[in-house]
Motif scaffolding. Sequence first.
Motif, PDB file in Angstrom:
ATOM      1  N   PHE A  82       0.846  -1.197   0.000  1.00 37.85           N
ATOM      2  CA  PHE A  82       0.000   0.000   0.000  1.00 37.85           C
ATOM      3  C   PHE A  82       0.879   1.245   0.000  1.00 37.85           C
ATOM      4  CE2 PHE A  82      -2.294   3.444   1.987  1.00 37.85           C
ATOM      5  CZ  PHE A  82      -3.569   3.369   1.428  1.00 37.85           C
ATOM      6  N   LYS A  83       0.561   2.174  -0.907  1.00 39.58           N
ATOM      7  CA  LYS A  83       1.212   3.480  -0.941  1.00 39.58           C
ATOM      8  C   LYS A  83       0.126   4.530  -1.151  1.00 39.58           C
ATOM      9  CE  LYS A  83       5.661   1.949  -2.826  1.00 39.58           C
ATOM     10  NZ  LYS A  83       6.625   2.088  -3.947  1.00 39.58           N
ATOM     11  N   GLY A  84       0.134   5.552  -0.290  1.00 42.40           N
ATOM     12  CA  GLY A  84      -0.876   6.591  -0.401  1.00 42.40           C
ATOM     13  C   GLY A  84      -0.285   7.976  -0.228  1.00 42.40           C
ATOM     14  N   ALA A  85      -0.748   8.909  -1.041  1.00 36.29           N
ATOM     15  CA  ALA A  85      -0.356  10.312  -0.929  1.00 36.29           C
ATOM     16  C   ALA A  85      -1.634  11.131  -0.752  1.00 36.29           C
ATOM     17  CB  ALA A  85       0.416  10.760  -2.163  1.00 36.29           C
ATOM     18  N   TYR A  86      -1.682  11.930   0.323  1.00 38.60           N
ATOM     19  CA  TYR A  86      -2.890  12.676   0.668  1.00 38.60           C
ATOM     20  C   TYR A  86      -2.543  14.150   0.879  1.00 38.60           C
ATOM     21  CZ  TYR A  86      -4.605   7.972   1.761  1.00 38.60           C
ATOM     22  OH  TYR A  86      -4.947   6.650   1.709  1.00 38.60           O
ATOM     23  N   ARG A  87      -3.524  15.017   0.617  1.00 42.08           N
ATOM     24  CA  ARG A  87      -3.329  16.450   0.812  1.00 42.08           C
ATOM     25  C   ARG A  87      -4.453  17.000   1.691  1.00 42.08           C
ATOM     26  NH1 ARG A  87      -3.600  19.796  -4.441  1.00 42.08           N
ATOM     27  NH2 ARG A  87      -1.515  18.891  -4.755  1.00 42.08           N
ATOM     28  N   PHE A  88      -4.019  17.770   2.718  1.00 47.95           N
ATOM     29  CA  PHE A  88      -4.957  18.467   3.600  1.00 47.95           C
ATOM     30  C   PHE A  88      -4.669  19.964   3.531  1.00 47.95           C
ATOM     31  CE2 PHE A  88      -4.830  14.226   5.434  1.00 47.95           C
ATOM     32  CZ  PHE A  88      -6.167  13.980   5.712  1.00 47.95           C
ATOM     33  N   ARG A  89      -5.702  20.766   3.767  1.00 49.06           N
ATOM     34  CA  ARG A  89      -5.560  22.224   3.753  1.00 49.06           C
ATOM     35  C   ARG A  89      -6.097  22.793   5.068  1.00 49.06           C
ATOM     36  NH1 ARG A  89      -4.810  25.896  -0.242  1.00 49.06           N
ATOM     37  NH2 ARG A  89      -5.061  24.224  -1.787  1.00 49.06           N
ATOM     38  N   ASN A  90      -5.362  23.787   5.588  1.00 50.36           N
ATOM     39  CA  ASN A  90      -5.794  24.475   6.802  1.00 50.36           C
ATOM     40  C   ASN A  90      -6.859  25.505   6.432  1.00 50.36           C
ATOM     41  OD1 ASN A  90      -6.135  25.722   9.243  1.00 50.36           O
ATOM     42  ND2 ASN A  90      -4.084  26.619   9.338  1.00 50.36           N
ATOM     43  N   THR A  91      -8.088  25.201   6.753  1.00 49.05           N
ATOM     44  CA  THR A  91      -9.215  26.075   6.405  1.00 49.05           C
ATOM     45  C   THR A  91      -9.701  26.886   7.599  1.00 49.05           C
ATOM     46  OG1 THR A  91     -10.750  24.248   6.834  1.00 49.05           O
ATOM     47  CG2 THR A  91     -10.000  24.542   4.557  1.00 49.05           C
ATOM     48  N   THR A  92      -8.880  26.932   8.666  1.00 46.72           N
ATOM     49  CA  THR A  92      -9.329  27.635   9.880  1.00 46.72           C
ATOM     50  C   THR A  92      -9.150  29.141   9.769  1.00 46.72           C
ATOM     51  OG1 THR A  92      -7.158  27.425  10.948  1.00 46.72           O
ATOM     52  CG2 THR A  92      -8.732  25.621  11.258  1.00 46.72           C
ATOM     53  N   GLY A  93      -8.265  29.591   8.850  1.00 44.51           N
ATOM     54  CA  GLY A  93      -8.002  31.020   8.730  1.00 44.51           C
ATOM     55  C   GLY A  93      -7.020  31.534   9.764  1.00 44.51           C
ATOM     56  N   ARG A  94      -6.357  30.665  10.496  1.00 43.90           N
ATOM     57  CA  ARG A  94      -5.380  31.071  11.510  1.00 43.90           C
ATOM     58  C   ARG A  94      -4.316  29.971  11.634  1.00 43.90           C
ATOM     59  NH1 ARG A  94      -9.952  29.234  14.189  1.00 43.90           N
ATOM     60  NH2 ARG A  94      -9.603  27.438  15.587  1.00 43.90           N
ATOM     61  N   ASN A  95      -3.241  30.336  12.364  1.00 42.25           N
ATOM     62  CA  ASN A  95      -2.252  29.305  12.655  1.00 42.25           C
ATOM     63  C   ASN A  95      -2.886  28.239  13.562  1.00 42.25           C
ATOM     64  OD1 ASN A  95      -0.466  30.857  11.230  1.00 42.25           O
ATOM     65  ND2 ASN A  95       0.576  31.698  13.028  1.00 42.25           N
ATOM     66  N   GLN A  96      -2.665  27.000  13.198  1.00 39.89           N
ATOM     67  CA  GLN A  96      -3.328  25.943  13.952  1.00 39.89           C
ATOM     68  C   GLN A  96      -2.454  24.694  13.977  1.00 39.89           C
ATOM     69  OE1 GLN A  96      -6.568  26.182  15.541  1.00 39.89           O
ATOM     70  NE2 GLN A  96      -5.591  24.406  16.495  1.00 39.89           N
ATOM     71  N   SER A  97      -2.307  24.110  15.155  1.00 38.15           N
ATOM     72  CA  SER A  97      -1.612  22.837  15.283  1.00 38.15           C
ATOM     73  C   SER A  97      -2.577  21.710  14.906  1.00 38.15           C
ATOM     74  CB  SER A  97      -1.102  22.641  16.715  1.00 38.15           C
ATOM     75  OG  SER A  97      -0.473  21.385  16.846  1.00 38.15           O
ATOM     76  N   ILE A  98      -2.197  20.934  13.922  1.00 34.14           N
ATOM     77  CA  ILE A  98      -3.068  19.890  13.376  1.00 34.14           C
ATOM     78  C   ILE A  98      -2.486  18.509  13.716  1.00 34.14           C
ATOM     79  CG2 ILE A  98      -4.168  18.961  11.306  1.00 34.14           C
ATOM     80  CD1 ILE A  98      -5.089  21.768  12.052  1.00 34.14           C
ATOM     81  N   ASP A  99      -3.363  17.641  14.168  1.00 31.85           N
ATOM     82  CA  ASP A  99      -2.978  16.251  14.442  1.00 31.85           C
ATOM     83  C   ASP A  99      -3.388  15.377  13.255  1.00 31.85           C
ATOM     84  OD1 ASP A  99      -2.066  16.839  17.050  1.00 31.85           O
ATOM     85  OD2 ASP A  99      -4.134  16.769  17.803  1.00 31.85           O
TER      86      ASP A  99
END
Length: 403
Positions: free
Chosen positions: A117-134
Amino acid sequence: MLKRIAAITFIFFCTTIGWAILGSTIYYRSSTPVETLRSSVSNTWGIAQEQRPPSASYTERVERQEKTTENGKVVERLTEQETKVMLPLERSDIDVDLQLEYRQKGLLWFSTYTVSFKGAYRFRNTTGRNQSIDFNFPYPANQATYDGLVFMINGIPVAEKNAGSVGGSKLMLPDETVEIAVGYRSQGLDRWTYNFQGQPAHIQDFNLNMTTNFRAIDFPENTLSPLRREETPNGWKLNWNYFSLVTSYAIAMEMPHRLQPGPLAGQISYFAPVSLFFFFFLMFIITTVRNIDLHPMNYFFLATAFFAFHLLLAYLVDHVSIHTSFVICSLVSVFLVVSYLRLVVNIRFALVEAAVTQFVFLILFSYAFFFQGFTGLAITIGAIITLFVVMQVTGKVNWGKLL
Protein backbone atom coordinates in the motif's frame (compact mmCIF):
# COMPACT_ATOMS: atom_id res chain seq x y z
CA MET A 1 -33.64 -63.06 -14.60
CA LEU A 2 -35.85 -61.31 -12.04
CA LYS A 3 -33.78 -62.75 -9.20
CA ARG A 4 -30.62 -61.49 -10.88
CA ILE A 5 -32.07 -58.00 -11.27
CA ALA A 6 -33.18 -58.04 -7.63
CA ALA A 7 -29.69 -59.12 -6.48
CA ILE A 8 -28.01 -56.39 -8.58
CA THR A 9 -30.47 -53.83 -7.19
CA PHE A 10 -29.67 -54.96 -3.64
CA ILE A 11 -25.93 -54.59 -4.32
CA PHE A 12 -26.58 -51.12 -5.77
CA PHE A 13 -28.51 -49.93 -2.70
CA CYS A 14 -25.93 -51.33 -0.27
CA THR A 15 -23.15 -49.51 -2.14
CA THR A 16 -25.26 -46.34 -2.13
CA ILE A 17 -25.50 -46.50 1.66
CA GLY A 18 -21.73 -46.87 1.84
CA TRP A 19 -21.25 -43.79 -0.34
CA ALA A 20 -23.68 -41.81 1.80
CA ILE A 21 -21.67 -42.68 4.90
CA LEU A 22 -18.38 -41.85 3.15
CA GLY A 23 -19.69 -38.51 1.84
CA SER A 24 -21.00 -37.55 5.27
CA THR A 25 -17.64 -38.43 6.81
CA ILE A 26 -15.79 -36.26 4.28
CA TYR A 27 -18.12 -33.31 4.87
CA TYR A 28 -17.73 -33.70 8.62
CA ARG A 29 -13.93 -33.69 8.32
CA SER A 30 -14.13 -30.60 6.10
CA SER A 31 -16.76 -28.52 7.91
CA THR A 32 -16.33 -29.28 11.61
CA PRO A 33 -12.82 -27.82 12.02
CA VAL A 34 -13.31 -24.97 9.54
CA GLU A 35 -13.50 -22.21 12.16
CA THR A 36 -10.55 -23.67 14.04
CA LEU A 37 -8.54 -23.86 10.82
CA ARG A 38 -9.55 -20.33 9.83
CA SER A 39 -8.52 -19.05 13.24
CA SER A 40 -5.18 -20.81 12.87
CA VAL A 41 -4.59 -19.21 9.47
CA SER A 42 -5.63 -15.79 10.83
CA ASN A 43 -3.23 -16.11 13.74
CA THR A 44 -0.27 -16.79 11.45
CA TRP A 45 -1.21 -14.76 8.38
CA GLY A 46 -3.72 -12.07 9.37
CA ILE A 47 -7.39 -11.25 8.91
CA ALA A 48 -9.40 -9.37 6.29
CA GLN A 49 -8.06 -5.82 6.04
CA GLU A 50 -10.11 -2.62 5.82
CA GLN A 51 -8.05 0.48 5.18
CA ARG A 52 -9.40 3.96 5.90
CA PRO A 53 -7.93 7.31 4.83
CA PRO A 54 -5.91 9.43 7.26
CA SER A 55 -7.59 12.17 9.24
CA ALA A 56 -6.48 15.70 10.13
CA SER A 57 -8.04 17.35 13.14
CA TYR A 58 -7.57 19.87 15.89
CA THR A 59 -9.24 20.41 19.24
CA GLU A 60 -10.95 23.63 20.21
CA ARG A 61 -12.82 24.69 23.30
CA VAL A 62 -16.41 25.71 22.70
CA GLU A 63 -18.68 27.49 25.15
CA ARG A 64 -22.09 25.95 25.50
CA GLN A 65 -25.07 27.00 27.55
CA GLU A 66 -26.52 24.24 29.69
CA LYS A 67 -29.75 24.28 31.66
CA THR A 68 -30.02 22.42 34.94
CA THR A 69 -32.70 22.24 37.63
CA GLU A 70 -31.64 23.09 41.17
CA ASN A 71 -34.09 23.34 44.07
CA GLY A 72 -36.95 23.38 41.62
CA LYS A 73 -35.49 26.26 39.62
CA VAL A 74 -34.00 26.20 36.11
CA VAL A 75 -30.41 27.45 36.18
CA GLU A 76 -28.41 28.33 33.06
CA ARG A 77 -24.61 27.96 33.06
CA LEU A 78 -21.88 28.45 30.48
CA THR A 79 -19.59 25.45 30.16
CA GLU A 80 -16.54 24.79 28.03
CA GLN A 81 -16.24 21.57 26.10
CA GLU A 82 -13.47 20.25 23.90
CA THR A 83 -14.60 19.49 20.34
CA LYS A 84 -12.59 17.74 17.65
CA VAL A 85 -12.79 19.55 14.31
CA MET A 86 -11.84 17.68 11.11
CA LEU A 87 -10.04 19.27 8.16
CA PRO A 88 -11.24 18.30 4.69
CA LEU A 89 -9.20 15.82 2.64
CA GLU A 90 -8.47 17.54 -0.67
CA ARG A 91 -6.68 14.83 -2.65
CA SER A 92 -5.97 11.09 -2.47
CA ASP A 93 -3.59 9.20 -4.74
CA ILE A 94 -3.27 5.52 -3.82
CA ASP A 95 -1.47 2.49 -5.24
CA VAL A 96 -2.41 -1.01 -4.07
CA ASP A 97 -0.81 -4.26 -5.17
CA LEU A 98 -2.56 -7.51 -4.18
CA GLN A 99 -0.68 -10.79 -4.46
CA LEU A 100 -2.79 -13.89 -3.88
CA GLU A 101 -1.03 -16.72 -2.02
CA TYR A 102 -3.17 -19.73 -1.09
CA ARG A 103 -2.62 -21.53 2.22
CA GLN A 104 -3.86 -25.06 2.97
CA LYS A 105 -5.00 -26.29 6.36
CA GLY A 106 -6.42 -29.79 6.61
CA LEU A 107 -8.77 -30.40 3.66
CA LEU A 108 -9.38 -26.68 3.06
CA TRP A 109 -7.60 -23.95 1.10
CA PHE A 110 -7.73 -20.36 2.37
CA SER A 111 -7.38 -17.25 0.20
CA THR A 112 -4.52 -15.36 1.83
CA TYR A 113 -2.80 -12.41 0.21
CA THR A 114 -0.01 -9.88 0.58
CA VAL A 115 -0.74 -6.19 0.03
CA SER A 116 1.61 -3.35 -0.79
CA PHE A 117 0.00 0.00 0.00
CA LYS A 118 1.21 3.48 -0.94
CA GLY A 119 -0.88 6.59 -0.40
CA ALA A 120 -0.36 10.31 -0.93
CA TYR A 121 -2.89 12.68 0.67
CA ARG A 122 -3.33 16.45 0.81
CA PHE A 123 -4.96 18.47 3.60
CA ARG A 124 -5.56 22.22 3.75
CA ASN A 125 -5.79 24.47 6.80
CA THR A 126 -9.21 26.07 6.40
CA THR A 127 -9.33 27.63 9.88
CA GLY A 128 -8.00 31.02 8.73
CA ARG A 129 -5.38 31.07 11.51
CA ASN A 130 -2.25 29.31 12.66
CA GLN A 131 -3.33 25.94 13.95
CA SER A 132 -1.61 22.84 15.28
CA ILE A 133 -3.07 19.89 13.38
CA ASP A 134 -2.98 16.25 14.44
CA PHE A 135 -2.67 13.73 11.61
CA ASN A 136 -3.71 10.12 12.14
CA PHE A 137 -3.55 7.10 9.85
CA PRO A 138 -5.46 4.01 11.08
CA TYR A 139 -4.11 0.51 10.61
CA PRO A 140 -6.27 -1.69 8.34
CA ALA A 141 -6.48 -4.47 10.94
CA ASN A 142 -5.66 -4.93 14.58
CA GLN A 143 -4.35 -8.43 13.98
CA ALA A 144 -1.67 -7.90 11.35
CA THR A 145 2.01 -7.20 10.73
CA TYR A 146 3.36 -4.21 8.82
CA ASP A 147 6.70 -4.23 7.05
CA GLY A 148 8.36 -1.03 5.88
CA LEU A 149 5.76 1.19 7.56
CA VAL A 150 6.29 4.81 6.55
CA PHE A 151 4.35 7.90 7.62
CA MET A 152 5.65 11.26 6.40
CA ILE A 153 4.43 14.83 6.74
CA ASN A 154 5.75 16.99 3.89
CA GLY A 155 8.47 14.41 3.27
CA ILE A 156 9.61 14.25 6.91
CA PRO A 157 9.20 10.80 8.54
CA VAL A 158 7.14 10.70 11.71
CA ALA A 159 7.40 7.84 14.18
CA GLU A 160 4.48 8.44 16.55
CA LYS A 161 2.83 5.03 16.66
CA ASN A 162 -0.32 4.69 18.73
CA ALA A 163 -2.64 1.80 19.44
CA GLY A 164 -4.33 1.03 16.15
CA SER A 165 -2.80 3.92 14.22
CA VAL A 166 0.27 5.93 13.32
CA GLY A 167 0.40 9.71 13.15
CA GLY A 168 1.99 13.02 13.95
CA SER A 169 1.28 16.73 14.28
CA LYS A 170 2.30 19.97 12.55
CA LEU A 171 1.68 23.69 13.00
CA MET A 172 -0.03 24.91 9.84
CA LEU A 173 -0.33 28.46 8.56
CA PRO A 174 -3.64 29.79 7.25
CA ASP A 175 -4.57 28.13 3.92
CA GLU A 176 -1.38 26.05 4.03
CA THR A 177 -1.46 22.55 2.50
CA VAL A 178 0.26 19.47 3.88
CA GLU A 179 1.21 16.34 1.97
CA ILE A 180 0.88 13.06 3.85
CA ALA A 181 2.69 10.00 2.47
CA VAL A 182 1.98 6.53 3.81
CA GLY A 183 3.33 3.11 2.83
CA TYR A 184 3.52 -0.43 4.16
CA ARG A 185 3.49 -4.11 3.21
CA SER A 186 1.12 -6.43 5.01
CA GLN A 187 -0.91 -9.59 4.58
CA GLY A 188 -4.54 -10.60 5.08
CA LEU A 189 -7.28 -13.12 4.41
CA ASP A 190 -10.23 -13.33 1.98
CA ARG A 191 -10.91 -9.62 1.36
CA TRP A 192 -9.21 -6.24 1.10
CA THR A 193 -11.30 -3.07 1.51
CA TYR A 194 -10.72 0.66 1.24
CA ASN A 195 -13.46 2.47 3.16
CA PHE A 196 -14.05 6.21 3.09
CA GLN A 197 -14.67 8.47 6.06
CA GLY A 198 -18.30 9.34 6.64
CA GLN A 199 -21.64 7.80 5.70
CA PRO A 200 -22.12 9.06 3.12
CA ALA A 201 -18.61 10.26 2.35
CA HIS A 202 -17.76 13.27 0.18
CA ILE A 203 -14.71 12.37 -1.91
CA GLN A 204 -12.66 14.92 -3.81
CA ASP A 205 -9.84 14.39 -6.31
CA PHE A 206 -9.58 10.66 -5.62
CA ASN A 207 -7.44 8.18 -7.55
CA LEU A 208 -6.75 4.53 -6.65
CA ASN A 209 -4.74 2.14 -8.81
CA MET A 210 -4.91 -1.56 -7.98
CA THR A 211 -2.89 -4.40 -9.51
CA THR A 212 -3.50 -8.10 -8.95
CA ASN A 213 -1.71 -11.35 -9.75
CA PHE A 214 -5.03 -13.18 -10.32
CA ARG A 215 -7.63 -12.93 -13.07
CA ALA A 216 -10.76 -14.02 -11.19
CA ILE A 217 -11.55 -10.58 -9.78
CA ASP A 218 -14.71 -10.24 -7.71
CA PHE A 219 -16.20 -7.06 -6.28
CA PRO A 220 -18.54 -7.72 -3.31
CA GLU A 221 -22.06 -6.36 -3.20
CA ASN A 222 -22.50 -2.72 -2.22
CA THR A 223 -19.01 -1.74 -3.34
CA LEU A 224 -17.72 0.47 -6.16
CA SER A 225 -16.65 -1.13 -9.42
CA PRO A 226 -13.52 0.20 -11.15
CA LEU A 227 -13.94 2.79 -13.88
CA ARG A 228 -11.10 1.34 -15.97
CA ARG A 229 -9.79 -2.20 -16.34
CA GLU A 230 -6.68 -3.38 -18.11
CA GLU A 231 -5.70 -7.03 -18.33
CA THR A 232 -2.05 -7.80 -17.64
CA PRO A 233 -0.03 -11.00 -18.21
CA ASN A 234 -0.53 -11.98 -14.55
CA GLY A 235 -3.84 -10.42 -13.61
CA TRP A 236 -5.53 -7.01 -13.78
CA LYS A 237 -4.77 -3.33 -13.46
CA LEU A 238 -7.80 -1.51 -12.07
CA ASN A 239 -8.51 2.17 -11.54
CA TRP A 240 -11.01 4.18 -9.50
CA ASN A 241 -10.90 7.90 -10.29
CA TYR A 242 -13.38 10.51 -9.03
CA PHE A 243 -13.34 14.29 -9.18
CA SER A 244 -16.19 14.81 -6.73
CA LEU A 245 -18.27 11.93 -5.40
CA VAL A 246 -20.75 11.36 -2.60
CA THR A 247 -21.13 7.68 -1.73
CA SER A 248 -21.87 5.24 1.06
CA TYR A 249 -20.02 2.44 -0.72
CA ALA A 250 -16.44 1.28 -0.27
CA ILE A 251 -13.85 -0.15 -2.66
CA ALA A 252 -13.24 -3.85 -2.06
CA MET A 253 -11.69 -6.92 -3.65
CA GLU A 254 -12.82 -10.45 -2.80
CA MET A 255 -10.02 -12.96 -3.23
CA PRO A 256 -10.83 -15.89 -5.53
CA HIS A 257 -11.36 -19.19 -3.75
CA ARG A 258 -9.45 -22.28 -4.73
CA LEU A 259 -11.21 -25.55 -5.46
CA GLN A 260 -11.71 -27.15 -2.04
CA PRO A 261 -10.57 -30.82 -2.11
CA GLY A 262 -12.61 -31.92 0.91
CA PRO A 263 -16.06 -30.63 -0.13
CA LEU A 264 -15.35 -31.63 -3.74
CA ALA A 265 -14.55 -35.21 -2.72
CA GLY A 266 -17.75 -35.22 -0.68
CA GLN A 267 -19.83 -34.04 -3.65
CA ILE A 268 -18.31 -36.69 -5.91
CA SER A 269 -19.06 -39.38 -3.30
CA TYR A 270 -22.69 -38.30 -2.97
CA PHE A 271 -23.04 -38.43 -6.76
CA ALA A 272 -21.35 -41.84 -7.11
CA PRO A 273 -24.62 -43.86 -7.12
CA VAL A 274 -25.62 -42.12 -10.36
CA SER A 275 -22.34 -43.21 -11.98
CA LEU A 276 -22.76 -46.77 -10.76
CA PHE A 277 -26.38 -46.89 -11.94
CA PHE A 278 -25.40 -45.98 -15.51
CA PHE A 279 -22.50 -48.43 -15.41
CA PHE A 280 -24.66 -51.29 -14.13
CA PHE A 281 -27.36 -50.39 -16.64
CA LEU A 282 -25.01 -50.56 -19.62
CA MET A 283 -23.27 -53.68 -18.34
CA PHE A 284 -26.64 -55.37 -17.96
CA ILE A 285 -27.76 -54.32 -21.46
CA ILE A 286 -24.47 -55.38 -23.11
CA THR A 287 -24.21 -58.72 -21.34
CA THR A 288 -27.89 -59.50 -21.97
CA VAL A 289 -27.73 -58.68 -25.68
CA ARG A 290 -24.46 -60.60 -26.15
CA ASN A 291 -25.53 -63.46 -23.93
CA ILE A 292 -22.60 -62.94 -21.51
CA ASP A 293 -23.19 -64.44 -18.11
CA LEU A 294 -22.32 -61.97 -15.33
CA HIS A 295 -23.28 -63.24 -11.91
CA PRO A 296 -24.52 -60.79 -9.22
CA MET A 297 -21.27 -61.49 -7.36
CA ASN A 298 -19.43 -60.10 -10.37
CA TYR A 299 -21.52 -56.95 -10.05
CA PHE A 300 -20.62 -56.83 -6.35
CA PHE A 301 -16.90 -56.76 -7.10
CA LEU A 302 -17.44 -54.13 -9.82
CA ALA A 303 -19.27 -52.00 -7.25
CA THR A 304 -16.36 -52.34 -4.81
CA ALA A 305 -13.96 -51.19 -7.56
CA PHE A 306 -16.12 -48.07 -7.99
CA PHE A 307 -16.24 -47.55 -4.23
CA ALA A 308 -12.44 -47.85 -4.05
CA PHE A 309 -12.16 -44.78 -6.28
CA HIS A 310 -14.04 -42.55 -3.81
CA LEU A 311 -12.56 -44.10 -0.67
CA LEU A 312 -9.01 -43.56 -1.91
CA LEU A 313 -9.84 -40.04 -3.11
CA ALA A 314 -11.27 -39.10 0.30
CA TYR A 315 -7.95 -39.68 2.09
CA LEU A 316 -5.44 -39.10 -0.68
CA VAL A 317 -6.39 -35.41 -1.01
CA ASP A 318 -4.92 -34.89 2.46
CA HIS A 319 -1.44 -35.48 1.05
CA VAL A 320 -1.37 -34.56 -2.67
CA SER A 321 -3.25 -32.12 -4.90
CA ILE A 322 -6.83 -32.85 -5.87
CA HIS A 323 -5.95 -33.25 -9.56
CA THR A 324 -3.13 -35.69 -8.86
CA SER A 325 -5.36 -37.60 -6.45
CA PHE A 326 -8.09 -37.82 -9.06
CA VAL A 327 -5.73 -39.26 -11.67
CA ILE A 328 -4.32 -41.85 -9.25
CA CYS A 329 -7.78 -42.94 -8.08
CA SER A 330 -9.01 -43.20 -11.66
CA LEU A 331 -6.10 -45.44 -12.67
CA VAL A 332 -6.56 -47.63 -9.60
CA SER A 333 -10.30 -48.09 -10.15
CA VAL A 334 -9.98 -48.79 -13.89
CA PHE A 335 -7.17 -51.25 -13.20
CA LEU A 336 -9.35 -53.12 -10.71
CA VAL A 337 -12.24 -53.40 -13.17
CA VAL A 338 -10.14 -54.35 -16.21
CA SER A 339 -7.95 -56.86 -14.38
CA TYR A 340 -11.08 -58.51 -12.92
CA LEU A 341 -13.25 -58.65 -16.04
CA ARG A 342 -10.42 -60.04 -18.18
CA LEU A 343 -10.68 -63.14 -15.98
CA VAL A 344 -14.48 -63.20 -15.82
CA VAL A 345 -15.14 -62.56 -19.54
CA ASN A 346 -12.15 -61.73 -21.76
CA ILE A 347 -9.53 -59.04 -22.27
CA ARG A 348 -11.38 -57.38 -25.16
CA PHE A 349 -14.59 -56.98 -23.15
CA ALA A 350 -12.62 -55.65 -20.20
CA LEU A 351 -10.64 -53.07 -22.22
CA VAL A 352 -13.37 -51.92 -24.59
CA GLU A 353 -16.87 -52.24 -23.20
CA ALA A 354 -16.12 -52.13 -19.47
CA ALA A 355 -13.17 -49.68 -19.41
CA VAL A 356 -14.80 -47.20 -21.81
CA THR A 357 -18.08 -47.32 -19.91
CA GLN A 358 -16.27 -46.80 -16.60
CA PHE A 359 -14.24 -43.95 -18.07
CA VAL A 360 -17.38 -42.13 -19.18
CA PHE A 361 -19.62 -42.68 -16.18
CA LEU A 362 -17.12 -42.72 -13.33
CA ILE A 363 -14.20 -40.57 -14.43
CA LEU A 364 -15.78 -38.02 -16.77
CA PHE A 365 -18.95 -37.64 -14.71
CA SER A 366 -16.86 -37.16 -11.55
CA TYR A 367 -14.49 -34.72 -13.28
CA ALA A 368 -17.51 -32.58 -14.21
CA PHE A 369 -17.55 -31.44 -10.57
CA PHE A 370 -14.30 -29.57 -11.18
CA PHE A 371 -16.26 -27.11 -13.36
CA GLN A 372 -18.54 -25.29 -10.95
CA GLY A 373 -21.80 -24.19 -12.50
CA PHE A 374 -21.59 -26.70 -15.38
CA THR A 375 -21.76 -29.98 -13.46
CA GLY A 376 -25.49 -30.58 -13.87
CA LEU A 377 -25.47 -29.60 -17.54
CA ALA A 378 -22.50 -31.85 -18.35
CA ILE A 379 -24.03 -34.85 -16.59
CA THR A 380 -27.43 -34.27 -18.23
CA ILE A 381 -25.91 -34.10 -21.70
CA GLY A 382 -23.92 -37.29 -21.01
CA ALA A 383 -27.02 -39.10 -19.79
CA ILE A 384 -29.05 -38.07 -22.86
CA ILE A 385 -26.28 -39.19 -25.23
CA THR A 386 -26.08 -42.51 -23.40
CA LEU A 387 -29.82 -42.99 -23.66
CA PHE A 388 -29.72 -42.24 -27.38
CA VAL A 389 -26.90 -44.73 -28.01
CA VAL A 390 -28.61 -47.49 -26.00
CA MET A 391 -31.93 -46.92 -27.77
CA GLN A 392 -30.28 -47.13 -31.18
CA VAL A 393 -28.28 -50.24 -30.34
CA THR A 394 -31.19 -52.12 -28.76
CA GLY A 395 -33.96 -50.84 -31.03
CA LYS A 396 -34.36 -54.19 -32.82
CA VAL A 397 -33.75 -56.42 -29.83
CA ASN A 398 -36.61 -58.77 -28.99
CA TRP A 399 -36.73 -58.31 -25.24
CA GLY A 400 -39.54 -60.82 -24.90
CA LYS A 401 -37.25 -63.64 -25.99
CA LEU A 402 -34.25 -62.38 -23.94
CA LEU A 403 -36.17 -61.90 -20.71
